[in-house]
Scaffold this motif. Structure first.
Motif, PDB file in Angstrom:
ATOM      1  N   ASN A 170       0.849  -1.184   0.000  1.00  9.03           N
ATOM      2  CA  ASN A 170       0.000   0.000   0.000  1.00  9.03           C
ATOM      3  C   ASN A 170       0.885   1.235   0.000  1.00  9.03           C
ATOM      4  O   ASN A 170       1.992   1.220   0.553  1.00  9.03           O
ATOM      5  CB  ASN A 170      -0.913   0.029   1.222  1.00  9.03           C
ATOM      6  N   GLY A 171       0.390   2.303  -0.610  1.00  7.19           N
ATOM      7  CA  GLY A 171       1.144   3.548  -0.664  1.00  7.19           C
ATOM      8  C   GLY A 171       0.997   4.349   0.604  1.00  7.19           C
ATOM      9  O   GLY A 171      -0.074   4.390   1.217  1.00  7.19           O
ATOM     10  N   ILE A 172       2.085   4.979   1.031  1.00  6.54           N
ATOM     11  CA  ILE A 172       2.041   5.922   2.147  1.00  6.54           C
ATOM     12  C   ILE A 172       1.550   7.244   1.582  1.00  6.54           C
ATOM     13  O   ILE A 172       2.124   7.774   0.631  1.00  6.54           O
ATOM     14  CB  ILE A 172       3.425   6.068   2.803  1.00  6.54           C
ATOM     15  N   THR A 173       0.468   7.757   2.149  1.00  7.89           N
ATOM     16  CA  THR A 173      -0.170   8.958   1.620  1.00  7.89           C
ATOM     17  C   THR A 173       0.133  10.204   2.427  1.00  7.89           C
ATOM     18  O   THR A 173      -0.281  11.295   2.046  1.00  7.89           O
ATOM     19  CB  THR A 173      -1.691   8.755   1.536  1.00  7.89           C
ATOM     20  N   GLY A 174       0.835  10.068   3.545  1.00  5.22           N
ATOM     21  CA  GLY A 174       1.176  11.232   4.362  1.00  5.22           C
ATOM     22  C   GLY A 174       1.398  10.838   5.795  1.00  5.22           C
ATOM     23  O   GLY A 174       1.476   9.661   6.143  1.00  5.22           O
ATOM     24  N   GLY A 175       1.506  11.844   6.645  1.00  2.48           N
ATOM     25  CA  GLY A 175       1.738  11.570   8.049  1.00  2.48           C
ATOM     26  C   GLY A 175       1.762  12.839   8.868  1.00  2.48           C
ATOM     27  O   GLY A 175       1.514  13.939   8.358  1.00  2.48           O
ATOM     28  N   THR A 176       2.084  12.669  10.144  1.00  6.36           N
ATOM     29  CA  THR A 176       2.177  13.792  11.075  1.00  6.36           C
ATOM     30  C   THR A 176       3.509  13.714  11.808  1.00  6.36           C
ATOM     31  O   THR A 176       4.177  12.682  11.805  1.00  6.36           O
ATOM     32  CB  THR A 176       1.043  13.763  12.119  1.00  6.36           C
ATOM     33  N   GLY A 177       3.878  14.815  12.472  1.00  3.85           N
ATOM     34  CA  GLY A 177       5.096  14.832  13.273  1.00  3.85           C
ATOM     35  C   GLY A 177       6.312  14.466  12.452  1.00  3.85           C
ATOM     36  O   GLY A 177       6.547  15.009  11.366  1.00  3.85           O
ATOM     37  N   GLU A 178       7.088  13.516  12.948  1.00  3.58           N
ATOM     38  CA  GLU A 178       8.294  13.045  12.270  1.00  3.58           C
ATOM     39  C   GLU A 178       8.003  12.549  10.854  1.00  3.58           C
ATOM     40  O   GLU A 178       8.888  12.532  10.003  1.00  3.58           O
ATOM     41  CB  GLU A 178       8.909  11.921  13.105  1.00  3.58           C
ATOM     42  N   PHE A 179       6.766  12.139  10.601  1.00  8.89           N
ATOM     43  CA  PHE A 179       6.384  11.572   9.305  1.00  8.89           C
ATOM     44  C   PHE A 179       5.639  12.575   8.418  1.00  8.89           C
ATOM     45  O   PHE A 179       5.032  12.195   7.419  1.00  8.89           O
ATOM     46  CB  PHE A 179       5.539  10.316   9.518  1.00  8.89           C
ATOM     47  N   ASP A 180       5.697  13.855   8.775  1.00  7.85           N
ATOM     48  CA  ASP A 180       5.040  14.904   7.999  1.00  7.85           C
ATOM     49  C   ASP A 180       5.484  14.835   6.540  1.00  7.85           C
ATOM     50  O   ASP A 180       6.671  14.752   6.253  1.00  7.85           O
ATOM     51  CB  ASP A 180       5.385  16.270   8.601  1.00  7.85           C
ATOM     52  N   ARG A 181       4.527  14.804   5.634  1.00 16.35           N
ATOM     53  CA  ARG A 181       4.744  14.746   4.183  1.00 16.35           C
ATOM     54  C   ARG A 181       5.427  13.467   3.725  1.00 16.35           C
ATOM     55  O   ARG A 181       6.046  13.434   2.661  1.00 16.35           O
ATOM     56  CB  ARG A 181       5.528  15.958   3.705  1.00 16.35           C
ATOM     57  N   ALA A 182       5.334  12.408   4.517  1.00 15.22           N
ATOM     58  CA  ALA A 182       5.965  11.131   4.153  1.00 15.22           C
ATOM     59  C   ALA A 182       5.341  10.553   2.900  1.00 15.22           C
ATOM     60  O   ALA A 182       4.150  10.693   2.646  1.00 15.22           O
ATOM     61  CB  ALA A 182       5.833  10.137   5.303  1.00 15.22           C
ATOM     62  N   ARG A 183       6.166   9.871   2.132  1.00 12.41           N
ATOM     63  CA  ARG A 183       5.739   9.123   0.971  1.00 12.41           C
ATOM     64  C   ARG A 183       6.514   7.812   0.981  1.00 12.41           C
ATOM     65  O   ARG A 183       7.521   7.677   1.661  1.00 12.41           O
ATOM     66  CB  ARG A 183       6.030   9.880  -0.331  1.00 12.41           C
ATOM     67  N   GLY A 184       6.071   6.861   0.212  1.00 11.13           N
ATOM     68  CA  GLY A 184       6.731   5.573   0.136  1.00 11.13           C
ATOM     69  C   GLY A 184       5.695   4.476   0.068  1.00 11.13           C
ATOM     70  O   GLY A 184       4.592   4.684  -0.434  1.00 11.13           O
ATOM     71  N   GLN A 185       6.059   3.313   0.623  1.00 12.60           N
ATOM     72  CA  GLN A 185       5.119   2.195   0.602  1.00 12.60           C
ATOM     73  C   GLN A 185       5.288   1.338   1.847  1.00 12.60           C
ATOM     74  O   GLN A 185       6.316   1.384   2.513  1.00 12.60           O
ATOM     75  CB  GLN A 185       5.292   1.340  -0.646  1.00 12.60           C
ATOM     76  N   ILE A 186       4.249   0.558   2.118  1.00  8.02           N
ATOM     77  CA  ILE A 186       4.257  -0.410   3.203  1.00  8.02           C
ATOM     78  C   ILE A 186       3.944  -1.767   2.587  1.00  8.02           C
ATOM     79  O   ILE A 186       2.925  -1.938   1.919  1.00  8.02           O
ATOM     80  CB  ILE A 186       3.219  -0.056   4.292  1.00  8.02           C
ATOM     81  N   HIS A 187       4.857  -2.720   2.811  1.00  8.03           N
ATOM     82  CA  HIS A 187       4.661  -4.085   2.340  1.00  8.03           C
ATOM     83  C   HIS A 187       4.231  -4.923   3.535  1.00  8.03           C
ATOM     84  O   HIS A 187       4.848  -4.839   4.599  1.00  8.03           O
ATOM     85  CB  HIS A 187       5.949  -4.651   1.729  1.00  8.03           C
ATOM     86  N   ALA A 188       3.183  -5.733   3.373  1.00  6.43           N
ATOM     87  CA  ALA A 188       2.672  -6.564   4.466  1.00  6.43           C
ATOM     88  C   ALA A 188       2.710  -8.030   4.084  1.00  6.43           C
ATOM     89  O   ALA A 188       2.313  -8.394   2.975  1.00  6.43           O
ATOM     90  CB  ALA A 188       1.240  -6.161   4.814  1.00  6.43           C
ATOM     91  N   ASP A 189       3.200  -8.855   5.006  1.00  4.98           N
ATOM     92  CA  ASP A 189       3.220 -10.309   4.864  1.00  4.98           C
ATOM     93  C   ASP A 189       2.574 -10.921   6.094  1.00  4.98           C
ATOM     94  O   ASP A 189       2.852 -10.490   7.219  1.00  4.98           O
ATOM     95  CB  ASP A 189       4.659 -10.853   4.788  1.00  4.98           C
ATOM     96  N   THR A 190       1.740 -11.942   5.900  1.00  3.71           N
ATOM     97  CA  THR A 190       1.206 -12.703   7.022  1.00  3.71           C
ATOM     98  C   THR A 190       2.290 -13.677   7.465  1.00  3.71           C
ATOM     99  O   THR A 190       2.803 -14.446   6.657  1.00  3.71           O
ATOM    100  CB  THR A 190      -0.063 -13.475   6.610  1.00  3.71           C
ATOM    101  N   ILE A 191       2.657 -13.621   8.761  1.00  5.60           N
ATOM    102  CA  ILE A 191       3.713 -14.503   9.261  1.00  5.60           C
ATOM    103  C   ILE A 191       3.181 -15.541  10.242  1.00  5.60           C
ATOM    104  O   ILE A 191       3.883 -16.496  10.566  1.00  5.60           O
ATOM    105  CB  ILE A 191       4.879 -13.701   9.889  1.00  5.60           C
ATOM    106  N   ALA A 192       1.949 -15.368  10.709  1.00  2.00           N
ATOM    107  CA  ALA A 192       1.258 -16.316  11.582  1.00  2.00           C
ATOM    108  C   ALA A 192      -0.208 -15.882  11.606  1.00  2.00           C
ATOM    109  O   ALA A 192      -0.527 -14.756  11.221  1.00  2.00           O
ATOM    110  CB  ALA A 192       1.855 -16.303  12.988  1.00  2.00           C
TER     111      ALA A 192
END
Length: 169
Positions: free
Chosen positions: A135-157
């Motif tokens: 999923n795409g990172i659409t923004g954030g607050t504080g330390e993550f203000d104006r963040a962009r990038g992606q989050i990869h998720a895997d089921t591990i259990a």
């Protein structure tokens, strides 16, 4: 009846799942004292344990349908097992054929601020563990203000996802 997903996290099922309800990272978690300064690229890993999920079907007791919704919350841990935050979000089914698709919006509450993400999870209606997703990172607050990038998720259990957060500030 529709299978229950491990969250979204995140994801989405999140995150979903979330995630409903989430690559290996270099950092052991989110440490705001030693994190790179704002404006730098960085990657870190979070482990999400599904805490609660509620499913709102369009056809209660019937087959999955477009518009089904899942709401979820997960507790987030760093790689050392220290609890560092939580994530919550919603996923809405957009397609029920070919394994299904859902669109998820997830917020990660972390030390130093929040990250928001959005994107699709495909194949969540297929048998077996919840699928991996990005999923795409659409923004954030504080330390993550104006963040962009992606989050990869895997089921591990069952009920547990690994989220690899790749920030492009």
């Amino acid at each position: 009846m529709r299978p229950i997903r491990a969250a979204c996290l995140g994801t989405a099922t999140a995150l979903a799942t979330l995630l409903a309800c989430a690559p290996v990272a270099a950092a052991a978690g989110v440490d705001t004292d030693s994190a790179p300064a704002k404006g730098k690229d960085r990657t870190f890993t979070l482990i999400g344990h599904l805490a609660e999920e509620t499913y709102f079907p369009v056809n209660p007791g019937g087959a999955p349908a477009q518009g089904d919704r899942a709401v979820f919350r997960s507790i987030l841990f760093d790689q050392d097992g220290k609890q560092i935050g939580e994530t919550g979000g919603t996923c809405v089914t957009t397609r029920v054929d070919n394994g299904g698709a859902e669109e998820c919006t997830v917020t990660y509450n972390l030390p130093g601020g929040q990250l928001s993400s959005q994107g699709f999870v495909f194949g969540f209606l297929n048998p077996g563990p919840p699928p991996s997703f990005d999923n795409g990172i659409t923004g954030g607050t504080g330390e993550f203000d104006r963040a962009r990038g992606q989050i990869h998720a895997d089921t591990i259990a069952p009920g547990t996802r690994r989220f690899t957060v790749d920030l492009d500030h």
